[in-house]
Design an enzyme around this catalytic site. Structure first.
Site, short mmCIF file in Angstrom:
data_model
loop_
_atom_site.label_atom_id
_atom_site.label_comp_id
_atom_site.label_asym_id
_atom_site.label_seq_id
_atom_site.Cartn_x
_atom_site.Cartn_y
_atom_site.Cartn_z
N VAL A 1 -28.48 24.92 41.88
CA VAL A 1 -28.86 23.69 41.17
C VAL A 1 -27.60 23.14 40.53
O VAL A 1 -26.91 23.86 39.80
CB VAL A 1 -29.89 23.97 40.05
CG1 VAL A 1 -30.48 22.67 39.54
CG2 VAL A 1 -30.98 24.94 40.51
N TYR B 1 -24.82 39.14 36.24
CA TYR B 1 -25.75 37.99 36.22
C TYR B 1 -27.00 38.35 37.02
O TYR B 1 -28.13 38.16 36.55
CB TYR B 1 -25.09 36.73 36.78
CG TYR B 1 -26.05 35.57 36.84
CD1 TYR B 1 -26.52 34.98 35.66
CD2 TYR B 1 -26.52 35.07 38.06
CE1 TYR B 1 -27.45 33.93 35.70
CE2 TYR B 1 -27.44 34.03 38.10
CZ TYR B 1 -27.89 33.46 36.93
OH TYR B 1 -28.80 32.42 36.97
N ARG C 1 -26.80 23.31 20.84
CA ARG C 1 -26.13 22.02 20.58
C ARG C 1 -27.12 21.01 20.01
O ARG C 1 -27.76 20.25 20.74
CB ARG C 1 -25.46 21.52 21.86
CG ARG C 1 -24.20 22.32 22.20
CD ARG C 1 -23.66 21.98 23.57
NE ARG C 1 -24.51 22.47 24.63
CZ ARG C 1 -24.26 22.31 25.94
NH1 ARG C 1 -23.18 21.66 26.33
NH2 ARG C 1 -25.09 22.79 26.85
N VAL D 1 -30.92 31.76 21.07
CA VAL D 1 -31.98 32.73 21.39
C VAL D 1 -31.52 34.18 21.23
O VAL D 1 -32.34 35.09 21.17
CB VAL D 1 -32.57 32.51 22.81
CG1 VAL D 1 -33.26 31.16 22.92
CG2 VAL D 1 -31.52 32.70 23.90
N GLY E 1 -29.05 20.38 31.82
CA GLY E 1 -29.52 20.93 33.10
C GLY E 1 -31.03 20.98 33.28
O GLY E 1 -31.75 20.01 33.04
N THR F 1 -25.84 21.72 37.81
CA THR F 1 -25.99 21.49 36.36
C THR F 1 -24.65 21.90 35.74
O THR F 1 -23.64 21.99 36.44
CB THR F 1 -27.11 22.41 35.80
OG1 THR F 1 -26.71 23.78 36.05
CG2 THR F 1 -28.45 22.14 36.45
N PRO G 1 -34.94 29.34 41.15
CA PRO G 1 -34.18 28.44 42.03
C PRO G 1 -32.95 29.08 42.64
O PRO G 1 -32.39 30.05 42.11
CB PRO G 1 -33.75 27.30 41.07
CG PRO G 1 -34.29 27.64 39.71
CD PRO G 1 -34.66 29.09 39.73
P1 NDP Z 1 -26.91 24.61 32.03
O1 NDP Z 1 -25.64 25.28 31.63
O2 NDP Z 1 -26.85 23.20 32.49
O3 NDP Z 1 -27.98 24.73 30.84
C1 NDP Z 1 -28.17 25.94 30.16
C2 NDP Z 1 -29.01 25.69 28.92
O4 NDP Z 1 -29.21 26.95 28.26
C3 NDP Z 1 -28.32 24.77 27.95
O5 NDP Z 1 -29.27 23.89 27.40
C4 NDP Z 1 -27.79 25.71 26.88
O6 NDP Z 1 -27.79 25.04 25.63
C5 NDP Z 1 -28.87 26.80 26.90
N1 NDP Z 1 -28.40 28.04 26.31
C6 NDP Z 1 -27.39 28.85 26.76
N2 NDP Z 1 -27.22 29.88 25.91
C7 NDP Z 1 -28.14 29.72 24.92
C8 NDP Z 1 -28.45 30.44 23.75
N3 NDP Z 1 -27.80 31.56 23.41
N4 NDP Z 1 -29.45 30.00 22.94
C9 NDP Z 1 -30.12 28.86 23.26
N5 NDP Z 1 -29.88 28.13 24.35
C10 NDP Z 1 -28.89 28.55 25.17
O7 NDP Z 1 -27.53 25.54 33.18
P2 NDP Z 1 -28.90 25.45 34.01
O8 NDP Z 1 -29.74 24.34 33.52
O9 NDP Z 1 -28.56 25.52 35.42
O10 NDP Z 1 -29.54 26.86 33.61
C11 NDP Z 1 -30.84 26.99 33.07
C12 NDP Z 1 -31.47 28.27 33.58
O11 NDP Z 1 -31.59 28.20 35.00
C13 NDP Z 1 -30.66 29.54 33.30
O12 NDP Z 1 -31.56 30.56 32.92
C14 NDP Z 1 -30.01 29.87 34.64
O13 NDP Z 1 -29.75 31.22 34.77
C15 NDP Z 1 -31.11 29.40 35.58
N6 NDP Z 1 -30.71 29.12 36.95
C16 NDP Z 1 -29.75 28.21 37.23
C17 NDP Z 1 -29.38 27.95 38.55
C18 NDP Z 1 -28.29 27.02 38.92
O14 NDP Z 1 -27.79 27.09 40.07
N7 NDP Z 1 -27.87 26.10 38.06
C19 NDP Z 1 -30.09 28.63 39.66
C20 NDP Z 1 -31.08 29.58 39.24
C21 NDP Z 1 -31.38 29.79 37.94
P3 NDP Z 1 -26.69 25.21 24.46
O15 NDP Z 1 -25.39 25.49 25.12
O16 NDP Z 1 -26.77 23.88 23.75
O17 NDP Z 1 -27.23 26.33 23.64
C1 8X3 Z 2 -27.93 30.74 39.82
C2 8X3 Z 2 -27.85 30.82 41.30
O1 8X3 Z 2 -26.58 31.84 43.24
O2 8X3 Z 2 -25.28 30.72 41.50
O3 8X3 Z 2 -28.95 31.56 39.34
O4 8X3 Z 2 -26.30 32.86 41.10
S1 8X3 Z 2 -26.44 31.60 41.79
#
Ligand code: NDP
Ligand code: 8X3
Length: 256
Positions: A190, A157, A39, A65, A17, A192, A187
């Site tokens: 998105v 969340y 991963r 983390v 993502g 992802t 954002p």
């Molecule tokens: P994805 O699920 O595509 O990616 C999430 C990433 O976070 C992965 O690389 C995952 O890697 C990593 N991750 C999750 N848990 C852990 C952990 N305990 N330790 C280390 N890494 C971790 O989601 P997004 O890319 O969309 O999300 C990224 C960020 O963006 C998040 O903080 C999310 O809240 C935020 N966000 C997303 C939005 C959306 O609509 N998609 C909108 C607004 C904010 P792995 O599983 O390999 O550990």
């Molecule tokens: C992710 C956006 O609206 O799905 O942070 O919660 S929403």
């Protein structure tokens, strides 16, 4: 102007993502990158690609983390190998479950609070002192529109992302007297793996979230993160809210 060439950006959650897109963008601009996620095989493949395509140095560590000791040893190893990052992108995070509070699952709640709030704090606390000692650095937290408005069943969340909003503002105050910058990129929708994770692997339900409008891509968010990181040292975006054009608020979206 590219101010990131030759700099080091640490990106948490770089295996998918937004984090993966940030890793690609910073590397394409000539920055060395450090990739953290659970991963390891995905990080390995990405590292191999970025080194081959861009000739930058890629550090990668399997880091959860939530596990403070794992973060501590990965942070120490990175500081030893490469020194403090110029940019820390606190991106690792997730939503888990979609229920009313009265039906909520305790494990989902722990997973979100431990990752989005305590995980972000673990990483920041274990790297920031070295960044301050180096006299430079930029922390960019990935917040969310859910950190400004709530929506039905978004309860915990949203609470974690409201916490990220508070932490960005608080960290910015704590950096007074240093040259360090603190920002958040927040954002809306998105596309992802986010919704697939939220719905515990239900891909069909996840795809429905993005039906009928064009959501942001990870690359769109990476563009914003890079813009914020690349500003001259005297300028800072404290908060950037980035929405798909069809999204008017956290829960109002023009769907075809
Ligand atoms: P994805 O699920 O595509 O990616 C999430 C990433 O976070 C992965 O690389 C995952 O890697 C990593 N991750 C999750 N848990 C852990 C952990 N305990 N330790 C280390 N890494 C971790 O989601 P997004 O890319 O969309 O999300 C990224 C960020 O963006 C998040 O903080 C999310 O809240 C935020 N966000 C997303 C939005 C959306 O609509 N998609 C909108 C607004 C904010 P792995 O599983 O390999 O550990
Ligand atoms: C992710 C956006 O609206 O799905 O942070 O919660 S929403």
């Amino acid at each position: 102007m590219n101010r990131m060439e030759g700099k080091l950006a640490l990106i948490t959650g770089a295996s998918a993502g937004i984090g993966e897109a940030c890793a690609r963008r910073f590397a394409a601009e000539g920055a060395d990158v450090a990739l953290w996620a659970r991963r390891a095989e995905r990080l390995e493949a990405l590292a191999e690609e970025l080194t081959r395509e861009h000739g930058v140095t890629v550090h990668r560590d399997r880091v959860d983390v939530r596990h403070r000791e794992e973060v501590r040893s990965a942070a120490a190893a990175l500081l030893d190998r490469a020194g403090p990052p110029h940019v820390l992108v606190n991106n690792a995070g997730l939503a888990s479950g979609f229920d009313r509070v009265q039906d909520g699952d305790f494990e989902d709640w722990d997973r979100m609070i431990d990752t989005n709030v305590k995980g972000l704090l673990n990483v920041t606390r274990l790297l920031l002192p070295a960044m301050i000692a180096a006299g430079r650095g930029h922390v960019i937290n990935i917040g969310s529109t859910a950190g400004h408005q709530v929506y039905p069943k978004g309860n915990v969340y949203s609470a974690t992302k409201f916490a990220v909003t508070a932490l960005t503002e608080a960290m910015n105050l704590d950096m007074a007297g240093t040259p360090l910058r603190v920002s958040s990129v927040d954002p809306g929708f998105v596309e992802t793996e986010f919704s697939e994770v939220r719905f515990h692997g239900d891909r069909e339900r996840a795809a429905g979230v993005y039906e009928g409008f064009q959501p942001l891509s990870g690359d769109d968010v990476a563009d914003a993160v890079f813009y914020v990181a690349n500003l001259p040292a005297h300028a800072n975006v404290l908060r950037m809210i980035l929405l798909p054009s069809a999204q008017r608020s956290v829960s109002v979206v023009d769907r075809r």
